[in-house]
Structure formats: C-alpha cells, structure tokens
Motif scaffolding. Structure first.
Motif, PDB file in Angstrom:
ATOM      1  N   ARG A   1      67.486  64.405  24.314  1.00  0.00           N
ATOM      2  CA  ARG A   1      67.058  65.633  24.157  1.00  0.00           C
ATOM      3  C   ARG A   1      66.437  65.539  25.275  1.00  0.00           C
ATOM      4  O   ARG A   1      65.708  64.792  25.102  1.00  0.00           O
ATOM      5  N   GLU A   2      65.863  66.839  25.904  1.00  0.00           N
ATOM      6  CA  GLU A   2      65.151  67.640  26.721  1.00  0.00           C
ATOM      7  C   GLU A   2      64.530  67.918  26.776  1.00  0.00           C
ATOM      8  O   GLU A   2      64.056  69.227  25.772  1.00  0.00           O
ATOM      9  N   VAL A   3      63.353  67.387  27.108  1.00  0.00           N
ATOM     10  CA  VAL A   3      62.010  68.685  26.980  1.00  0.00           C
ATOM     11  C   VAL A   3      61.736  69.746  27.871  1.00  0.00           C
ATOM     12  O   VAL A   3      61.503  68.948  29.224  1.00  0.00           O
ATOM     13  N   MET A   4      60.920  70.690  27.091  1.00  0.00           N
ATOM     14  CA  MET A   4      60.726  71.136  28.224  1.00  0.00           C
ATOM     15  C   MET A   4      59.724  72.370  28.205  1.00  0.00           C
ATOM     16  O   MET A   4      59.488  72.559  29.803  1.00  0.00           O
ATOM     17  N   GLY A   5      58.412  70.957  27.973  1.00  0.00           N
ATOM     18  CA  GLY A   5      57.397  70.893  28.423  1.00  0.00           C
ATOM     19  C   GLY A   5      56.218  71.156  27.431  1.00  0.00           C
ATOM     20  O   GLY A   5      56.216  70.663  26.363  1.00  0.00           O
TER      21      GLY A   5
END
Length: 225
Positions: free
Chosen positions: A62-66
C-alpha cells in the motif's frame, strides 16, 4: 466472554465522534483512511509528504499518501498522534497501532474489550465501542465500511538487500616482494592487487621497507667514531 471481536473504541476529533477506531497491537503504525480524513475536512494538500510504502498482514503493498497529525480525545485524555493516510477499503475509520499503545504504555485486551493505561495517579479504562448507539450531543462521523475486509497489521515496507556474488578477478603478476613462494601466495590469498597498498582499504605502503645494511655491525649503546 465467548467472542472473537476485535477491539474498537470511539474517539472525538474536530468536533465529531469517530467510531470504529481499531486498536491493533500487531500494527507498527497508526493508520487513517483517506475517506476518514476527507470526512473530517482534511484535504490531501494538508498531509505531510512521506514517500513510504507499507505492507499489510497479507503482504499487500500500500502506498502512503502522507502523514496527518490528529488531536483526539478518548475518555478524559487528549492525545496528538501522527497517522499514515492510506486510500484503502477497510472495516475501521482509524487504526491505533503500537506507536500509540507503547507511547502511553497501554494494555489493550480484545477479550475484555477495553484499554487500560495510567494517566498521572489514575488508571484510565477505555471500553470497547458498543454496538448499540449512545445518546450524545456530539455528532457521529458516518462512513461506509467494508465489513468483510479485515485489513490490519500494517508494517513499514523493508528494502530487501540481495547479496551479489563478487565477479571473478584475474590476478595480475605480483610484484617481486620476495623470492619466498609462501609470501607471494599469502598476497594472492588476500586478494592484493599490484600497485595497491597493504592496508585493509589498500591505503598502506606500496613498496616494502628496505633496511639499510650497517657495516660494521654494532650493538645498542655503541656509537661508532
């Protein structure tokens, strides 16, 4: 207490009561769903840039948006925690992992459906989110959930380092340090290259030390005239 329920609590943030806050001791980070952040009035430009990927318990990347810093109240205590914002389907609104649990030295119990920690001289008990609605003037945040998806146990993705085999080097003829075959083979076994120093990083001397012969020989304490 014959149940298999996860531990969910309620928190209050930005003037809203947020239910379905999962307390997960198996997660190495706090997680805020992007849908939750949007419903709380936050936009993506308000997230701190992280540039980090994480993996869930099922090895899903999963990519972290911030990063979103949230102030929230649970029980009588005000907390400020950083959450990794993820655009994921999940059965929770927020996830409180080990960063929060360890920081307050809390003891969560899924069996007893409560979290206990010490604040000052008092033992605080936060009970699990009841299934029946609670009459409270604070508005409850309404978010659609994916009830059949238990996505938890988040970990920061680690970079896997693969050891590469060293290329085979053709050894050049060694300089004539000595006529002793044993010395030459010792240099070869230590992978010494011609023209390099004798140190571990090849920073030592290049040429051997030449001892000047003294004629006639004399012992210590003798000064020739």
């Amino acid at each position: 207490m014959n149940h298999n329920k996860a531990l969910h609590i309620k928190v209050i943030t930005t003037g809203k009561r947020v239910p379905m806050v999962l307390v997960d001791n198996g997660s190495a980070l706090n997680v805020c769903r992007f849908r939750t952040a949007t419903c709380l009035g936050y936009q993506q430009k308000s997230f701190a840039v992280l540039g980090q990927a994480i993996r869930a318990y099922d090895n899903t990347r999963r990519e972290v948006m911030g990063i979103l810093a949230l102030e929230f109240t649970t029980g009588p205590v005000l907390f400020k925690e950083k959450f990794q914002v993820l655009d994921i389907p999940a059965s929770f609104n927020l996830l409180l992992g080990r960063p929060w649990i360890h920081a307050i030295e809390a003891v969560p119990s899924t069996l007893h459906q409560k979290v206990k920690f010490i604040q000052g001289n008092h033992v605080i008990s936060i009970f699990g989110d009841p299934e029946e609605p609670v009459l409270d003037p604070i508005p409850v945040l309404e978010i659609q959930h994916d009830d059949n998806l238990e996505l938890a146990g988040f970990q920061f993705e680690q970079v896997q380092v693969i050891e590469l085999a060293e290329p085979v080097k053709e050894y050049l003829p060694l300089p004539d340090f000595s006529d002793n075959v044993f010395v030459r083979e010792m240099f070869r076994s230590m992978r010494h290259l011609p023209g390099s120093g004798l140190g571990w990083c090849h920073q030592g001397i290049v040429e051997p030390i030449h001892v000047q012969a003294i004629e006639p020989p004399f012992g210590l304490g003798y000064i020739p005239t």
